[in-house]
Design a protein around this motif. Structure first.
Motif, PDB file in Angstrom:
ATOM      1  N   GLU A  25     -15.562 -10.823  -8.721  1.00  0.00           N
ATOM      2  CA  GLU A  25     -15.150  -9.421  -8.660  1.00  0.00           C
ATOM      3  C   GLU A  25     -14.492  -9.124  -7.312  1.00  0.00           C
ATOM      4  OE1 GLU A  25     -16.993  -5.032  -9.716  1.00  0.00           O
ATOM      5  OE2 GLU A  25     -18.320  -6.566  -8.886  1.00  0.00           O
ATOM      6  N   VAL A  26     -15.053  -9.683  -6.232  1.00  0.00           N
ATOM      7  CA  VAL A  26     -14.479  -9.507  -4.899  1.00  0.00           C
ATOM      8  C   VAL A  26     -13.137 -10.227  -4.798  1.00  0.00           C
ATOM      9  CG1 VAL A  26     -14.789 -10.044  -2.434  1.00  0.00           C
ATOM     10  CG2 VAL A  26     -16.728  -9.207  -3.797  1.00  0.00           C
ATOM     11  N   VAL A  27     -13.094 -11.440  -5.321  1.00  0.00           N
ATOM     12  CA  VAL A  27     -11.837 -12.203  -5.340  1.00  0.00           C
ATOM     13  C   VAL A  27     -10.741 -11.377  -6.015  1.00  0.00           C
ATOM     14  CG1 VAL A  27     -10.704 -14.241  -6.318  1.00  0.00           C
ATOM     15  CG2 VAL A  27     -12.978 -14.452  -5.287  1.00  0.00           C
ATOM     16  N   ALA A  28     -11.073 -10.781  -7.167  1.00  0.00           N
ATOM     17  CA  ALA A  28     -10.091 -10.021  -7.936  1.00  0.00           C
ATOM     18  C   ALA A  28      -9.682  -8.732  -7.231  1.00  0.00           C
ATOM     19  CB  ALA A  28     -10.661  -9.702  -9.323  1.00  0.00           C
ATOM     20  N   GLU A  29     -10.622  -8.090  -6.522  1.00  0.00           N
ATOM     21  CA  GLU A  29     -10.308  -6.830  -5.851  1.00  0.00           C
ATOM     22  C   GLU A  29      -9.312  -7.017  -4.710  1.00  0.00           C
ATOM     23  OE1 GLU A  29     -14.571  -4.528  -6.683  1.00  0.00           O
ATOM     24  OE2 GLU A  29     -14.151  -5.443  -4.719  1.00  0.00           O
ATOM     25  N   PHE A  30      -9.450  -8.100  -3.966  1.00  0.00           N
ATOM     26  CA  PHE A  30      -8.564  -8.332  -2.827  1.00  0.00           C
ATOM     27  C   PHE A  30      -7.254  -9.002  -3.228  1.00  0.00           C
ATOM     28  CE2 PHE A  30     -12.388  -7.512  -0.408  1.00  0.00           C
ATOM     29  CZ  PHE A  30     -11.905  -6.924   0.751  1.00  0.00           C
ATOM     30  N   PHE A  31      -7.237  -9.639  -4.378  1.00  0.00           N
ATOM     31  CA  PHE A  31      -6.091 -10.448  -4.781  1.00  0.00           C
ATOM     32  C   PHE A  31      -4.747  -9.710  -4.772  1.00  0.00           C
ATOM     33  CE2 PHE A  31      -3.373 -12.230  -8.189  1.00  0.00           C
ATOM     34  CZ  PHE A  31      -3.111 -13.465  -7.610  1.00  0.00           C
ATOM     35  N   PRO A  32      -4.653  -8.459  -5.262  1.00  0.00           N
ATOM     36  CA  PRO A  32      -3.344  -7.787  -5.302  1.00  0.00           C
ATOM     37  C   PRO A  32      -2.707  -7.594  -3.927  1.00  0.00           C
ATOM     38  CG  PRO A  32      -4.909  -6.678  -6.748  1.00  0.00           C
ATOM     39  CD  PRO A  32      -5.695  -7.652  -5.939  1.00  0.00           C
ATOM     40  N   ASN A  33      -3.514  -7.638  -2.858  1.00  0.00           N
ATOM     41  CA  ASN A  33      -2.985  -7.435  -1.513  1.00  0.00           C
ATOM     42  C   ASN A  33      -1.920  -8.458  -1.135  1.00  0.00           C
ATOM     43  OD1 ASN A  33      -4.791  -5.336   0.148  1.00  0.00           O
ATOM     44  ND2 ASN A  33      -6.139  -6.451  -1.242  1.00  0.00           N
ATOM     45  N   PHE A  34      -2.097  -9.667  -1.603  1.00  0.00           N
ATOM     46  CA  PHE A  34      -1.241 -10.747  -1.122  1.00  0.00           C
ATOM     47  C   PHE A  34       0.196 -10.616  -1.624  1.00  0.00           C
ATOM     48  CE2 PHE A  34      -5.627 -12.523  -1.375  1.00  0.00           C
ATOM     49  CZ  PHE A  34      -5.859 -12.495  -0.011  1.00  0.00           C
ATOM     50  N   ARG A  35       0.360 -10.107  -2.827  1.00  0.00           N
ATOM     51  CA  ARG A  35       1.707  -9.915  -3.354  1.00  0.00           C
ATOM     52  C   ARG A  35       2.418  -8.779  -2.620  1.00  0.00           C
ATOM     53  NH1 ARG A  35       2.616  -8.891  -9.709  1.00  0.00           N
ATOM     54  NH2 ARG A  35       1.079  -7.276  -9.242  1.00  0.00           N
ATOM     55  N   ARG A  36       1.662  -7.753  -2.205  1.00  0.00           N
ATOM     56  CA  ARG A  36       2.264  -6.579  -1.564  1.00  0.00           C
ATOM     57  C   ARG A  36       2.477  -6.748  -0.063  1.00  0.00           C
ATOM     58  NH1 ARG A  36      -1.628  -3.568  -4.998  1.00  0.00           N
ATOM     59  NH2 ARG A  36      -2.994  -3.446  -3.173  1.00  0.00           N
ATOM     60  N   LEU A  37       1.890  -7.751   0.517  1.00  0.00           N
ATOM     61  CA  LEU A  37       1.919  -7.895   1.983  1.00  0.00           C
ATOM     62  C   LEU A  37       3.342  -8.040   2.502  1.00  0.00           C
ATOM     63  CD1 LEU A  37       0.050  -8.179   4.490  1.00  0.00           C
ATOM     64  CD2 LEU A  37       0.264 -10.653   4.204  1.00  0.00           C
ATOM     65  N   ASP A  38       3.713  -7.184   3.447  1.00  0.00           N
ATOM     66  CA  ASP A  38       5.046  -7.232   4.057  1.00  0.00           C
ATOM     67  C   ASP A  38       4.949  -6.592   5.437  1.00  0.00           C
ATOM     68  OD1 ASP A  38       7.702  -7.368   4.686  1.00  0.00           O
ATOM     69  OD2 ASP A  38       8.349  -5.831   3.256  1.00  0.00           O
ATOM     70  N   LYS A  39       4.520  -7.379   6.431  1.00  0.00           N
ATOM     71  CA  LYS A  39       4.269  -6.838   7.759  1.00  0.00           C
ATOM     72  C   LYS A  39       4.925  -7.674   8.871  1.00  0.00           C
ATOM     73  CE  LYS A  39      -0.199  -4.760   6.441  1.00  0.00           C
ATOM     74  NZ  LYS A  39       0.285  -3.367   6.451  1.00  0.00           N
ATOM     75  N   PHE A  40       5.984  -8.410   8.533  1.00  0.00           N
ATOM     76  CA  PHE A  40       6.621  -9.219   9.570  1.00  0.00           C
ATOM     77  C   PHE A  40       7.189  -8.364  10.694  1.00  0.00           C
ATOM     78  CE2 PHE A  40       6.512 -12.926   6.708  1.00  0.00           C
ATOM     79  CZ  PHE A  40       6.181 -13.911   7.635  1.00  0.00           C
ATOM     80  N   ASP A  41       7.585  -7.139  10.398  1.00  0.00           N
ATOM     81  CA  ASP A  41       8.102  -6.259  11.458  1.00  0.00           C
ATOM     82  C   ASP A  41       7.017  -5.897  12.465  1.00  0.00           C
ATOM     83  OD1 ASP A  41      10.623  -6.278  10.380  1.00  0.00           O
ATOM     84  OD2 ASP A  41      10.398  -4.378   9.304  1.00  0.00           O
ATOM     85  N   ALA A  42       5.746  -5.983  12.039  1.00  0.00           N
ATOM     86  CA  ALA A  42       4.650  -5.584  12.923  1.00  0.00           C
ATOM     87  C   ALA A  42       4.267  -6.667  13.921  1.00  0.00           C
ATOM     88  CB  ALA A  42       3.424  -5.210  12.088  1.00  0.00           C
ATOM     89  N   VAL A  43       4.677  -7.915  13.680  1.00  0.00           N
ATOM     90  CA  VAL A  43       4.184  -9.014  14.519  1.00  0.00           C
ATOM     91  C   VAL A  43       4.890  -9.091  15.864  1.00  0.00           C
ATOM     92  CG1 VAL A  43       3.567 -10.335  12.465  1.00  0.00           C
ATOM     93  CG2 VAL A  43       5.730 -10.820  13.631  1.00  0.00           C
ATOM     94  N   GLU A  44       6.017  -8.407  16.017  1.00  0.00           N
ATOM     95  CA  GLU A  44       6.765  -8.532  17.267  1.00  0.00           C
ATOM     96  C   GLU A  44       5.970  -8.046  18.469  1.00  0.00           C
ATOM     97  OE1 GLU A  44      10.583  -6.757  16.731  1.00  0.00           O
ATOM     98  OE2 GLU A  44      11.165  -8.162  15.130  1.00  0.00           O
TER      99      GLU A  44
END
Length: 358
Positions: free
Chosen positions: A268-287
């Motif tokens: 259940e925990v695996v499934a709850e966090f799973f959608p995050n990975f497809r939406r992740l887009d934070k390369f602009d934040a790493v600078e």
């Protein structure tokens, strides 16, 4: 990388560390680090413990925290507080025990903070709406506030833990350069991830492409049955862990240890966090991480967050160092723990030097 070249790289890294330290204190500290090599293999997995404390997240979820305090050498007067703390942030479906080799290697040498991310390990369960990377970034901010209320800190994240640090950088960029003086990003990314890779060691059957997301949602509704299947099918799960978590052959104890952490994380925990990975887009934040010493580490045989992600992070973070561990997989923190710890030692030395220049 050949063994000869690896030896040369390690020797060069050690020399650079001494140059950065540049003092008798630095040499003494490096000697203590060298003396600790191999400590993890001599210590049973899961046996490193300190009295726990609880940090309450902003939505009320209790986070399990353990702290290894700095221990001054017998021939040195004990200082009132260590000059630096390190906060270790673990990855998806793991827990704080995954840092076994780092915890054993740095025990007593530096103040180290380990915690279980929400819904993982011994921390409390999150509701589905707060099972997000952004919330994990906010949780890290709370852990820093409660466990390192003052003084410089280095943050080190593996896999989803690295994404947590990137989320913090997006939310609280002012922390980097002032409170946070060093960053370690291990086997991670800030976006562009194929989510199917992340789930491969944990799914009970073959799922792929678009069907993977539909399948995960469906399986989440019957998560208790999935957990039973995972327990019954341990042999299949072990093969999957071996294939996707590691690059080279590793001792069976390593494999069993990772397998136990994965199996202990409810589906259940695996499934709850799973959608995050497809939406992740934070390369602009790493600078913003270019303001502090940053080490990016990955195995060249990582099947979950491929080395290309680390190369992209390195290219976007000015002045960062990139360590590619030849033939290692996603669990490089175990599989190549000596190389990883050596690179973290360089990071600690660079961060300490930066603090000294203030």
């Amino acid at each position: 990388m050949s063994r000869v070249r690896t030896a040369l790289v390690r020797a060069a890294g050690a020399a650079a560390g001494l140059a950065v330290a540049g003092t008798a204190v630095g040499v003494a500290r490096r000697h203590r680090v060298i003396h600790r090599r191999g400590a993890g293999d001599l210590t049973p997995f899961g046996s490193l413990r300190t009295p726990p404390l609880t940090v309450v997240a902003d939505d009320g979820v209790p986070l399990h925290v353990e702290i290894e305090e700095y221990a001054a050498p017998p021939d040195q007067p004990r200082r009132p507080a260590p000059p630096l703390s390190i906060v270790f942030v673990h990855g998806y479906a793991l827990n704080l025990d995954c840092w076994h080799f780092q915890r054993a290697g740095y025990r007593g040498l530096v103040r180290s903070v380990f915690y279980d991310q929400r819904s993982h390990g011994r921390s409390g369960r999150s509701d589905r709406h707060h099972a997000t990377i952004d919330q994990l970034g906010a949780d890290l901010a709370r852990v820093l506030e409660e466990t390192v209320p003052e003084g410089p800190v280095v943050v080190v994240g593996h896999s989803m833990g690295g994404m947590t640090i990137v989320a913090l950088a997006e939310q609280r960029p002012e922390l980097f350069g002032e409170r946070i003086v060093g960053v370690g990003l291990i086997s991670t990314t800030a976006g562009g991830l194929d989510p199917s890779r992340i789930l491969l060691p944990m799914v009970p059957s073959r799922l792929g492409g678009r069907g993977l997301h539909t399948g995960v949602r469906a399986l989440a509704h019957g998560h208790r049955s999935v957990d039973r299947l995972r327990r019954v099918g341990r042999a299949v799960a072990t093969v999957a862990t071996d294939r996707f978590a590691f690059g080279d052959e590793v001792p069976r104890s390593y494999l069993d240890f990772v397998d136990e952490m994965l199996a202990a994380t409810p589906f259940e925990v695996v499934a709850e966090f799973f959608p995050n990975f497809r939406r992740l887009d934070k390369f602009d934040a790493v600078e913003v991480l270019g303001q502090v010493p940053t080490s990016v580490i990955c195995g060249t045989a990582d099947k979950l967050t491929a080395v290309g992600h680390s190369r992209k992070l390195h290219s976007r973070i000015a002045g960062s160092r990139l360590l590619e561990c030849e033939g290692a997989g996603h669990m490089v923190i175990m599989e190549r723990h000596e190389q990883v710890n050596a690179e973290l030692d360089q990071l600690i030395a660079a961060a300490t030097e930066r603090v000294g220049r203030r």
